[in-house]
Design a protein around this motif. Structure first.
Motif, mmCIF file in Angstrom:
data_model
loop_
_atom_site.group_PDB
_atom_site.id
_atom_site.type_symbol
_atom_site.label_atom_id
_atom_site.label_comp_id
_atom_site.label_asym_id
_atom_site.label_seq_id
_atom_site.Cartn_x
_atom_site.Cartn_y
_atom_site.Cartn_z
ATOM 1 N N LEU A 164 0.759 -1.379 -0.142
ATOM 2 C CA LEU A 164 -0.277 0.292 -0.109
ATOM 3 C C LEU A 164 0.811 1.380 0.435
ATOM 4 O O LEU A 164 2.253 0.686 -0.097
ATOM 5 C CB LEU A 164 -1.072 -0.060 1.441
ATOM 6 C CG LEU A 164 -2.177 -0.967 1.622
ATOM 7 C CD1 LEU A 164 -2.845 -1.023 2.588
ATOM 8 C CD2 LEU A 164 -3.092 -0.896 0.005
ATOM 9 N N PRO A 165 1.014 1.795 0.024
ATOM 10 C CA PRO A 165 1.470 3.508 -0.480
ATOM 11 C C PRO A 165 1.953 3.936 0.976
ATOM 12 O O PRO A 165 2.895 4.818 0.518
ATOM 13 C CB PRO A 165 -0.024 4.641 -0.765
ATOM 14 C CG PRO A 165 -0.980 4.059 -1.432
ATOM 15 C CD PRO A 165 -1.589 2.473 -0.651
ATOM 16 N N THR A 166 1.419 4.197 1.970
ATOM 17 C CA THR A 166 2.910 4.205 3.158
ATOM 18 C C THR A 166 3.238 2.810 3.508
ATOM 19 O O THR A 166 3.870 2.754 4.828
ATOM 20 C CB THR A 166 1.991 4.543 4.418
ATOM 21 O OG1 THR A 166 1.019 3.460 4.358
ATOM 22 C CG2 THR A 166 0.894 5.842 3.616
ATOM 23 N N ASN A 207 -2.947 10.448 5.902
ATOM 24 C CA ASN A 207 -2.176 10.685 7.178
ATOM 25 C C ASN A 207 -2.022 9.086 7.691
ATOM 26 O O ASN A 207 -3.177 8.539 7.754
ATOM 27 C CB ASN A 207 -3.571 10.920 7.772
ATOM 28 C CG ASN A 207 -3.623 13.044 7.289
ATOM 29 O OD1 ASN A 207 -3.040 13.650 6.258
ATOM 30 N ND2 ASN A 207 -5.225 13.040 8.296
ATOM 31 N N PHE A 208 -0.514 9.297 7.948
ATOM 32 C CA PHE A 208 -0.339 7.849 9.139
ATOM 33 C C PHE A 208 0.748 8.774 10.390
ATOM 34 O O PHE A 208 1.472 9.733 10.145
ATOM 35 C CB PHE A 208 0.995 7.487 8.438
ATOM 36 C CG PHE A 208 1.532 8.026 8.181
ATOM 37 C CD1 PHE A 208 2.917 7.486 8.994
ATOM 38 C CD2 PHE A 208 2.364 8.456 6.749
ATOM 39 C CE1 PHE A 208 4.805 8.057 8.074
ATOM 40 C CE2 PHE A 208 3.789 8.773 6.157
ATOM 41 C CZ PHE A 208 4.133 8.813 7.275
ATOM 42 N N ALA A 209 0.632 7.741 11.165
ATOM 43 C CA ALA A 209 1.565 8.527 12.166
ATOM 44 C C ALA A 209 2.653 6.563 12.824
ATOM 45 O O ALA A 209 2.058 5.560 12.872
ATOM 46 C CB ALA A 209 1.397 9.002 13.142
ATOM 47 N N GLY A 210 3.603 6.258 13.168
ATOM 48 C CA GLY A 210 4.077 5.411 13.728
ATOM 49 C C GLY A 210 5.496 5.562 14.459
ATOM 50 O O GLY A 210 5.736 6.823 14.790
ATOM 51 N N ARG A 228 0.768 3.602 11.568
ATOM 52 C CA ARG A 228 -1.415 3.193 11.088
ATOM 53 C C ARG A 228 -1.030 4.614 10.211
ATOM 54 O O ARG A 228 -1.025 5.706 10.320
ATOM 55 C CB ARG A 228 -2.024 3.718 12.303
ATOM 56 C CG ARG A 228 -3.456 3.439 12.113
ATOM 57 C CD ARG A 228 -4.229 3.703 13.442
ATOM 58 N NE ARG A 228 -5.847 3.364 13.244
ATOM 59 C CZ ARG A 228 -6.641 3.754 12.459
ATOM 60 N NH1 ARG A 228 -5.988 4.919 12.669
ATOM 61 N NH2 ARG A 228 -7.575 3.733 12.724
ATOM 62 N N SER A 229 -2.243 3.774 8.977
ATOM 63 C CA SER A 229 -2.540 4.924 8.192
ATOM 64 C C SER A 229 -4.105 4.922 7.441
ATOM 65 O O SER A 229 -4.855 3.923 8.149
ATOM 66 C CB SER A 229 -1.824 4.378 6.301
ATOM 67 O OG SER A 229 -0.643 4.490 6.656
ATOM 68 N N ILE A 237 -8.713 -0.492 -0.683
ATOM 69 C CA ILE A 237 -8.108 0.042 0.446
ATOM 70 C C ILE A 237 -8.820 0.608 1.598
ATOM 71 O O ILE A 237 -10.444 0.917 1.881
ATOM 72 C CB ILE A 237 -7.535 1.694 -0.516
ATOM 73 C CG1 ILE A 237 -6.231 2.006 0.417
ATOM 74 C CG2 ILE A 237 -8.202 2.133 -0.231
ATOM 75 C CD1 ILE A 237 -5.234 2.714 -0.165
ATOM 76 N N GLY A 238 -8.411 1.226 2.312
ATOM 77 C CA GLY A 238 -8.571 0.787 3.723
ATOM 78 C C GLY A 238 -7.894 1.543 4.992
ATOM 79 O O GLY A 238 -6.580 1.320 5.282
ATOM 80 N N ASN A 239 -8.359 2.211 6.575
ATOM 81 C CA ASN A 239 -7.428 2.121 6.932
ATOM 82 C C ASN A 239 -6.718 1.288 7.414
ATOM 83 O O ASN A 239 -7.059 0.002 7.658
ATOM 84 C CB ASN A 239 -8.035 3.000 8.717
ATOM 85 C CG ASN A 239 -8.846 4.054 8.880
ATOM 86 O OD1 ASN A 239 -8.522 4.841 7.978
ATOM 87 N ND2 ASN A 239 -9.583 3.842 9.513
ATOM 88 N N TYR A 240 -5.635 1.192 7.391
ATOM 89 C CA TYR A 240 -4.115 0.034 7.135
ATOM 90 C C TYR A 240 -3.646 0.549 8.188
ATOM 91 O O TYR A 240 -2.334 1.654 8.580
ATOM 92 C CB TYR A 240 -3.665 0.560 5.748
ATOM 93 C CG TYR A 240 -2.203 -0.275 6.283
ATOM 94 C CD1 TYR A 240 -1.587 -1.086 5.279
ATOM 95 C CD2 TYR A 240 -0.991 0.642 5.452
ATOM 96 C CE1 TYR A 240 -0.312 -1.679 5.235
ATOM 97 C CE2 TYR A 240 0.573 -0.025 6.078
ATOM 98 C CZ TYR A 240 0.332 -1.087 5.484
ATOM 99 O OH TYR A 240 1.802 -1.713 5.718
ATOM 100 N N THR A 241 -2.782 -0.660 9.056
ATOM 101 C CA THR A 241 -2.477 -0.715 10.916
ATOM 102 C C THR A 241 -1.071 -2.259 10.733
ATOM 103 O O THR A 241 -1.113 -2.603 9.468
ATOM 104 C CB THR A 241 -2.728 -1.153 11.724
ATOM 105 O OG1 THR A 241 -3.618 -0.032 11.723
ATOM 106 C CG2 THR A 241 -1.606 -1.089 13.094
#
Length: 376
Positions: A164-166, A207-210, A228-229, A237-241
């Motif tokens: 996925l993109p991130t 948006n993401f953070a890690g 988590r994106s 696609i969807g919320n991605y952890t």
């Protein structure tokens, strides 16, 4: 006389400034090319000139300026290369499918940031960088996330078989890195944004953070990371952890690797869950050789409502991968290498070795490559 005194004073001031703010810029890079053969059972085979079988081909520029008092300014610009075709690699500008670019001119797709750092309080970076979980993918995979046997053939897989993109890098990021003198403790935290207009429905997409936290002492190194994106849920696609933990132990006669990944993607129709475990080793072979081994398994635990194209539960789409290789160092900068990998797919899975031809559903993918890598 006054003019002469002015020139002398100016020279002294410039010399003092140079002594206080010393700077340096370094050009560096890797060129790695090999001959590769891959085969997808039930499909076809590909003979190609492979790129990055041992280390990613790249060119980069980095620099620092000593600002005094332990404070430094710095920058890093590093772009992947396709030396077999003379092009640069693709990147992503906004951490979303819409920001994907195509291979062509040089892009600094690996790292592109400016930084401020201090011996005591650490470093702050602004720009484009690897996400926290990818650092574990690099350091705790015996194949360093490169070549036909990389763990990423399985661990980079998000909804399908690709990342996925991130999953690897993030754009528009701010990150903080702990200082290096913490008794073996190291770590970093990062946040990035998709830079969307707040008035649109999917304004949080991209948006993401890690964060990543580790400890290294003597022969041991262990680290855990999570990223988590945010993405609006669709069929693709969807919320991605992505969370992982890995480690190495250098026992002298061999260096052992372990890496565990867990990926969760919340699609509109249900949640994709993939767990991947890998073990491996580096075994010295004489003074200049190294044998590399790895074994990885992917366990798909997606919701029962998610089905494959053939109507089966996608939770049956498991896979396992075996990798073996040898590296022979001709010098500190130049090495020869050879690698073999095979992925056995189950259900309707179609996981594929890096650079390979996709197999038929549930069939195997395999490949070998022989190459040379040079550092400069």
């Amino acid at each position: 006389m006054k003019t002469k005194q002015l020139w002398i004073c100016s020279a002294i001031a410039l010399a003092s400034s140079a002594a206080h703010a010393q700077s340096s810029v370094t050009l560096f890079g890797v060129v790695d090319l090999g001959v590769q053969y891959t085969k997808g059972a039930g499909a076809g085979s590909v003979r190609a000139l492979s790129n990055g079988g041992l280390s990613t081909s790249r060119i980069g520029f980095r620099g620092t300026e000593d600002l005094g008092g332990g404070l430094r300014a710095g920058f890093w610009l590093e772009g992947s290369l396709n030396p077999d075709s003379g092009t640069g690699r693709a990147t992503n500008t906004n951490n979303q499918p819409t920001g994907a670019t195509t291979a062509g001119g040089l892009t600094f797709d690996r790292m592109s940031y400016v930084s401020l750092s201090h011996d005591s309080w650490g470093e702050v970076r602004l720009g484009h960088d690897f996400i926290p979980t990818h650092y574990n993918s690099i350091y705790f995979d015996p194949f360093n996330a490169n070549g036909v046997a990389r763990a990423g053939n399985l661990t980079f897989a998000g909804v399908g078989t690709g990342p996925l993109p991130t999953a690897i890098t993030g754009s528009n990021t701010v990150s903080y890195w702990l200082p290096g003198k913490l008794g073996g403790v190291y770590g970093m935290a990062m946040a990035g944004t998709g830079e969307n207009d707040s008035s649109v429905a999917n304004s949080d997409d991209g948006n993401f953070a890690g964060a990543r936290l580790g400890y290294a002492s003597g022969p041991f190194d262990i680290a855990a990371a999570v990223t988590r994106s945010q993405f609006s849920s669709t069929a693709a696609i969807g919320n991605y952890t992505h969370a992982n933990i890995g480690g190495t132990w250098d026992a002298g006669f061999a260096k052992f690797f372990a890496l565990y990944n867990r990926v969760t993607v919340k699609l509109a129709a249900g949640t994709v869950r993939k767990n991947t475990a890998e073990i491996g080793a580096h075994i010295p072979a004489g003074e200049v050789g190294r044998i590399r081994l790895s074994y990885a398994v992917l366990d798909d635990r997606s919701d029962s409502g998610l089905r494959t194209a053939g109507g089966l539960a996608r939770s049956g789409d498991d896979a396992r991968q075996l990798g073996a290789g040898y590296v022979h160092n001709l010098s500190k900068r130049t090495a020869l290498y050879g690698t073999y990998a095979r992925i056995s797919n189950k259900g309707e899975a179609r996981y594929v070795v890096s650079g390979g031809a996709a197999p038929a559903s549930g069939r195997s993918s395999s490949g070998w490559e022989f190459g040379v890598r040079h550092l400069f």
